[in-house]
Motif scaffolding. Structure first.
Motif, PDB file in Angstrom:
ATOM      1  N   ARG A  43       7.618   1.256  -3.452  1.00  0.00           N
ATOM      2  CA  ARG A  43       6.441   0.621  -4.286  1.00  0.00           C
ATOM      3  C   ARG A  43       6.458  -0.729  -5.400  1.00  0.00           C
ATOM      4  O   ARG A  43       7.476  -0.076  -5.874  1.00  0.00           O
ATOM      5  CB  ARG A  43       6.181   1.992  -4.137  1.00  0.00           C
ATOM      6  N   VAL A  65      -0.873  -2.813  -5.702  1.00  0.00           N
ATOM      7  CA  VAL A  65       0.236  -2.009  -5.366  1.00  0.00           C
ATOM      8  C   VAL A  65      -0.059  -1.978  -3.529  1.00  0.00           C
ATOM      9  O   VAL A  65      -0.579  -1.734  -3.009  1.00  0.00           O
ATOM     10  CB  VAL A  65      -0.312  -0.716  -5.580  1.00  0.00           C
ATOM     11  N   ASP A 120      -1.749  -1.431   1.705  1.00  0.00           N
ATOM     12  CA  ASP A 120      -1.233  -2.244   0.595  1.00  0.00           C
ATOM     13  C   ASP A 120      -2.926  -2.185  -0.770  1.00  0.00           C
ATOM     14  O   ASP A 120      -3.546  -2.272   0.524  1.00  0.00           O
ATOM     15  CB  ASP A 120      -1.309  -3.314   0.407  1.00  0.00           C
ATOM     16  N   TYR A 139       2.381   0.395   6.539  1.00  0.00           N
ATOM     17  CA  TYR A 139       2.261  -0.255   5.546  1.00  0.00           C
ATOM     18  C   TYR A 139       0.765  -0.307   4.945  1.00  0.00           C
ATOM     19  O   TYR A 139      -0.741  -1.193   5.689  1.00  0.00           O
ATOM     20  CB  TYR A 139       2.597  -0.772   4.769  1.00  0.00           C
ATOM     21  N   ASN A 182       2.363  -1.347  -0.663  1.00  0.00           N
ATOM     22  CA  ASN A 182       3.520  -0.107   0.165  1.00  0.00           C
ATOM     23  C   ASN A 182       3.334   0.616  -0.528  1.00  0.00           C
ATOM     24  O   ASN A 182       4.575   1.740  -1.170  1.00  0.00           O
ATOM     25  CB  ASN A 182       4.800  -0.190  -0.252  1.00  0.00           C
ATOM     26  N   VAL A 183       1.505   1.282  -1.461  1.00  0.00           N
ATOM     27  CA  VAL A 183       1.793   2.344  -1.691  1.00  0.00           C
ATOM     28  C   VAL A 183       2.256   3.856  -1.811  1.00  0.00           C
ATOM     29  O   VAL A 183       2.121   4.363  -2.046  1.00  0.00           O
ATOM     30  CB  VAL A 183      -0.395   2.366  -1.055  1.00  0.00           C
ATOM     31  N   ASN A 225       8.880  -3.229  -9.643  1.00  0.00           N
ATOM     32  CA  ASN A 225       8.900  -2.574  -8.428  1.00  0.00           C
ATOM     33  C   ASN A 225       9.092  -1.135  -8.958  1.00  0.00           C
ATOM     34  O   ASN A 225       9.552  -0.359 -10.226  1.00  0.00           O
ATOM     35  CB  ASN A 225      10.466  -2.229  -8.257  1.00  0.00           C
ATOM     36  N   ASP A 226       8.877  -0.032  -7.916  1.00  0.00           N
ATOM     37  CA  ASP A 226       8.431   1.595  -8.544  1.00  0.00           C
ATOM     38  C   ASP A 226      10.127   2.295  -9.086  1.00  0.00           C
ATOM     39  O   ASP A 226       9.236   2.724 -10.081  1.00  0.00           O
ATOM     40  CB  ASP A 226       8.246   2.175  -7.795  1.00  0.00           C
ATOM     41  N   ASP A 234       5.624   3.437  -0.631  1.00  0.00           N
ATOM     42  CA  ASP A 234       6.456   4.380  -0.918  1.00  0.00           C
ATOM     43  C   ASP A 234       7.279   4.385   0.969  1.00  0.00           C
ATOM     44  O   ASP A 234       8.160   4.743   0.923  1.00  0.00           O
ATOM     45  CB  ASP A 234       6.738   4.846  -2.108  1.00  0.00           C
TER      46      ASP A 234
END
Length: 990
Positions: A980, A945, A928, A926, A947-948, A198-199, A950
């Motif tokens: 993300r 990626v 992707d 969303y 949920n680009v 995760n981001d 976020d």
């Protein structure tokens, strides 16, 4: 069917290179086509031989490569799975338009270690999950298949047929089937690995698979074996700003559980009072417990799996085949610490930890003589003497009984560890009887075992022993290892020695098995109807299935009053049933290659079933399911299709045999809570008639955490539920736009005699909606059983039955809507553009549990009672993928859209309020992205990626929906709560 239709169905069925999600308008044999320059040919077709050499056409048992089913089928190909870098089959199915998120990795409190699929939102036990067209071992008492056990590494495609399929696949397939089709005749070595992060640096997820296969015996046989491993780390709700504090959906204030820290106590007619540790006083409740930081958005998960399959040509017309699969999954759910949840305890006035101010309140308000009616308090002098009496033999020794609520944070969070092992074997023989007839005889057996270990749960009997102490070093009870307990402080007041005494391990186990055998003849009748070119095809056969399941538990897990916060007892039982079936299907081309009738085909089928229940005195019963449908292609560009079915679902083992058990439900507002009954004689009489003590009227609290006690159980008198389903659709391929395919299908599913139980709100409404003088004695009111000490709907499961939600055949379910699929493929110079769209419009979804219950419409709404499954069903939901392939690179973007939803209007009426923005969730979008490079013919690398942008999930508080799906102030199964995410995958083939 025209050759043009065949070519375009094949070319667009998996959207060229990437195998995107779409409905299949027909399922035809491969044809030879040259790919565009620089473009690889499609990797698979809708019809694919399995590892048994069989032809799998989801929706019909007729094994004919040229067969076109009348029912629409959505397909997700293996390339789509790879672009998404999905780790489990549940991740693939969760985002399908027309399905609603079911229990999966985002369900923490209420999950039991298995992941499921829910088609059309009508329940995850009303569909059938297949592997290569065959059933596999169920994972639980309801007969559901755990999607964690599906070997994704070997999956060629996932077919989803929604609408009744009982005629083809037997009972349970009321809402359809999900068929996982494996890759056939695998040869070579393939190794793949992926890593997700995760981001924010958490939620790490690793997956690795190795597959090896090849031909043998001069290509007479093929064998394949695959091994897989994956591991996921938890994501805690406390690690996200939006979920770190539980918010009440109705007040907007900080919410949480009434079982809190500092402790709360019942204090006679004063009702519940919470301790103020700095002064030792008992005051009005002021601090609910914030349980969110302990809960999780991604359940920890570890899995080992193995899959093997082989087939061998014994002779030209005889083939033996078999497959075996094994999976071991470990899932942990982590929730807030255990404690004492409104249970009665006796405490001596001389307890060494009891503050003086609290002692005085108990003396002045609690009952010290149960033999005399009313509350018999004691004087200040008697109280002082009791504080000094340390021996039960002392005449001044006194105890008082109070209902205790304490969150034992010093014991640690509750951890439920579910270890599931599944094995399933299948073997058979098939071949040709004549040029027109073939046979297939096979049998299989599978078992699953789900071992449940409960950790860090507090033993109530030990709490009671530890509170009967008059010094800090020993317990009056003399129980082995007893350590006096301090429940009168803040965090840290319970020492590790005290905590160690309170912790008790409890275990339970669910085992289930499925034995089945089937014999089938396929072929054609050797002649065609005069105006048709193709002969009439058929399938006929018989099938036997035997289901068994059992639940067992140790003494601690069986006791409804022993484990703090366990949600009720786990009651041992076992049961089973068997079914013998005969079936037949027919596909008859009526007119072909005539003006206005390129193709007109009739499809019919029937299945007769005989059920025997493993219970004394329980009669057997017979059921019949059937279907009739067809397709009409008047010209090359248009195909019309439709099918009407009568489907059935037999009651499962849990619905038949489960003993009455008290657990937890979802309800925010109790009609008897607060001051509502005061001055209302009728309401007061009803509340008292349900078991509320008279002195509690005016001080009853709403269910803690919005979770009332509920009592449910099986019913051996249940009969199969019946459904009528139909689909009507059109396939368009306009000649002026080559490579464009549009499919539109209307579906309608109605279930009567549905096996359902009322919702918690139904149970409340049935009693309280129209109160009269006789309501106090009405069964719909008196079957609600309240806490005998506080009058509330929550508390000790051993004494508080709460809301009775019994199973019956009185329910009705209905849903209808439209599926839309659009696919387009176009070469742009050396590049290839693939566009696909799969959307769903749900017109209605109605659920009525009993004739007296509300016929609840839940499309586009959410509440604790809305949606049969408890999950959200938006009116519009679509996925759109755009992929550009240039040489060895694929660049792909997926757009996922969910329509806006609102708080259920009936929920606003029932609770008397909605709160600002918590009553509406706007439309969500969303995006992707995936980039895939084929560095060498044997090696590819993919970066995804999700949920680009976020996008954070909607904030609706934590008390507006059912606990399983409304968690962390949002709906984490429907909306992305992780943020993300980056996935890196590599694949090596030889």
């Amino acid at each position: 069917m025209s050759s043009r239709i065949r070519r375009h169905l094949l070319a667009t069925s998996l959207v060229g290179l990437i195998g995107t999600t779409m409905p299949v308008l027909a399922q035809t044999a491969p044809v030879t086509t040259e790919p565009a320059p620089g473009i690889q040919a499609p990797e698979s077709t809708p019809n694919e031989p399995t590892n048994t050499g069989d032809i799998v056409v989801t929706g019909t048992l007729i094994r004919d490569p040229s067969i076109a089913s009348s029912a629409p089928v959505q397909i997700v190909g293996k390339d789509e799975i790879r672009l998404r870098q999905a780790n489990t089959a549940e991740e693939v199915l969760r985002t399908l338009p027309g399905a609603v998120p079911s229990i999966g990795s985002a369900v923490n409190n209420g999950g039991a270690g298995s992941f499921y699929v829910d088609l059309r939102g009508l329940g995850n036990f009303r569909n059938v999950v297949l592997l290569d067209g065959n059933r596999i071992a169920p994972a639980d008492l309801l007969g559901r298949v755990d999607l964690n056990n599906i070997p994704l590494a070997l999956i060629e495609r996932v077919d989803t047929l929604t609408g009744g399929a009982s005629t083809t696949y037997g009972a349970d397939a009321i809402t359809g089937v999900v068929n996982f089709v494996t890759r056939s005749d695998f040869s070579g070595l393939e190794a793949a690995a992926s890593y997700q992060l995760n981001d924010r640096g958490d939620g790490r997820y690793f997956r690795g698979d190795v597959t090896l296969g090849g031909n043998f015996a001069d290509d007479k046989g093929n064998a394949v074996i695959s091994f897989g491993y994956q591991k996921a780390d938890p994501v805690y709700q406390g690690a996200r700003d939006f979920s770190s504090t539980q918010i009440d959906s109705y007040s907007g204030a900080q919410g949480g559980s009434g079982t809190s820290l500092p402790s709360s106590f019942s204090v006679g007619s004063l009702g519940t009072r919470q301790l103020q540790p700095t002064t030792g006083s008992l005051v009005a409740p002021y601090q609910p417990f914030n349980y969110n930081p302990y809960n999780i958005f991604q359940t920890p998960f570890e899995r080992y799996n193995a899959y093997a399959a082989a087939h061998y040509d014994v002779a030209d017309d005889i083939e033996v085949y078999g497959r075996a699969m094994y999976s071991k999954n470990v899932v942990q759910t982590i929730v807030a610490p255990s404690g004492v949840f409104a249970a009665n305890v006796a405490i001596p006035l001389s307890n060494p930890y009891l503050p003086a101010a609290a002692r005085a309140s108990f003396c002045a308000n609690n009952d010290f003589n149960a033999a005399v009616a009313g509350i018999q308090t004691i004087t200040a002098a008697q109280c002082a003497a009791g504080a000094l009496a340390t021996s039960p033999s002392d005449a001044n020794y006194r105890t008082f009984t109070t209902q205790l609520r304490i969150r034992t944070t010093d014991v640690g969070p509750r951890i439920d560890r579910y270890e599931t092992q599944v094995f399933d074997f299948r073997g058979g023989v098939r071949g040709d009887l004549t040029d027109h007839l073939s046979y297939d005889v096979a049998g299989s057996y599978g078992e699953s075992e789900n071992y449940h270990a409960q950790q860090n749960y507090v033993s109530l009997s030990r709490v009671r022993d530890a509170l009967l102490a008059t010094n800090p070093n020993s317990c009056i009870s003399g129980a082995t290892g007893c350590v006096p307990l301090n429940v009168f402080g803040s965090a840290g007041a319970i020492s590790e020695a005290q905590a160690a005494y309170l912790r008790v391990p409890a275990t339970s186990r669910i085992t289930s098995s499925l034995a089945q055998a089937r014999g089938q003849i396929n072929g054609d009748l050797g002649f065609a109807i005069p105006m048709a070119a193709k002969p009439v095809s058929f399938a006929a056969g018989a099938e036997y299935r035997k289901y068994k399941a059992a639940q067992e538990a140790d003494a601690l897990a069986q006791n409804p009053s022993e484990l703090g916060g366990a949600g009720g007892a786990i009651t041992p039982f076992e049961g089973g049933y068997s079914v013998i079936e005969g079936f037949g299907e027919l596909i008859a081309p009526l007119i072909q290659n005539r003006p206005g009738f390129q193709d007109l085909t009739l499809e019919t089928g029937i299945r007769q079933s005989h059920y025997s229940i493993d219970a004394a005195g329980k009669p057997s019963y017979n059921t019949t399911s059937w279907k009739v449908g067809g397709s009409w292609t008047p010209v090359d560009a248009i195909k019309l299709r439709g099918v009407y079915q009568r489907a059935i679902r037999a009651p499962n083992i849990n619905e038949l045999f489960q003993p009455n058990t008290t657990g937890l439900g979802s309800l925010a507002i109790d009609p008897c809570s607060g001051r509502k009954p005061v001055g209302n004689a009728t309401l007061t009489a009803v509340c008292v008639g349900q078991g509320a003590p008279a002195f509690t009227i005016g001080s009853i609290q709403d269910p803690s955490s919005g979770q009332p006690n509920t009592t449910t159980g099986g019913n051996l008198q249940l009969q199969p539920e019946k459904a009528t389903t139909y689909t009507l659709g059109v396939v368009l391929q306009p000649p002026m736009i080559p490579s464009l395919t549009v499919t539109v299908d209307y579906y309608n599913i109605k279930i009567r005699d549905a096996i359902t139980s009322p919702t918690a709100q139904d149970a409340i409404d049935n009693c309280f909606a129209a109160l009269s003088g006789s309501s106090a004695a009405s069964p719909v009111c008196t079957q609600i059983r309240r806490n005998p000490d506080t009058g509330a709907l929550d508390g000790d499961a051993g004494t508080t039955g709460g809301l009775y939600l019994g199973l019956s055949n009185l329910g009705r379910l209905k849903t209808d809507g439209i599926d839309l699929g659009v696919n387009y493929r176009h070469a742009i110079g050396a590049a290839m553009l693939n566009l696909s769209f799969q959307g769903n419009w749900t017109h209605s979804q109605l659920f009525q549990a009993t004739p007296s219950s509300v016929n609840r419409e839940c499309v586009g709404f959410y509440s604790a009672n809305c949606g049969y499954s408890g999950s959200i069903q938006p009116e519009f939901y679509w996925n759109q993928r755009t992929t550009l392939t240039l040489g060895a690179a694929d660049l792909s973007v997926q757009w996922r859209h969910l329509d806006d939803v609102k708080q259920e209007p009936l929920d606003v009426i029932a609770n008397g309020k909605a709160f600002g923005n918590y009553g509406r969730i706007p439309a969500y979008d969303y995006f992707d992205t995936s980039v895939r490079f084929r560095v060498q013919p044997q090696f590819e690398f993919t970066v995804t990626v999700n949920n680009v942008f976020d996008k954070q999930p909607p904030f609706v508080g934590g008390s507006i929906g059912v606990v399983q799906f409304n968690s962390g102030n949002t709906y984490p199964s429907t909306y992305d709560a992780l943020g993300r995410r980056f996935s890196f995958g590599a694949r090596l083939t030889f």
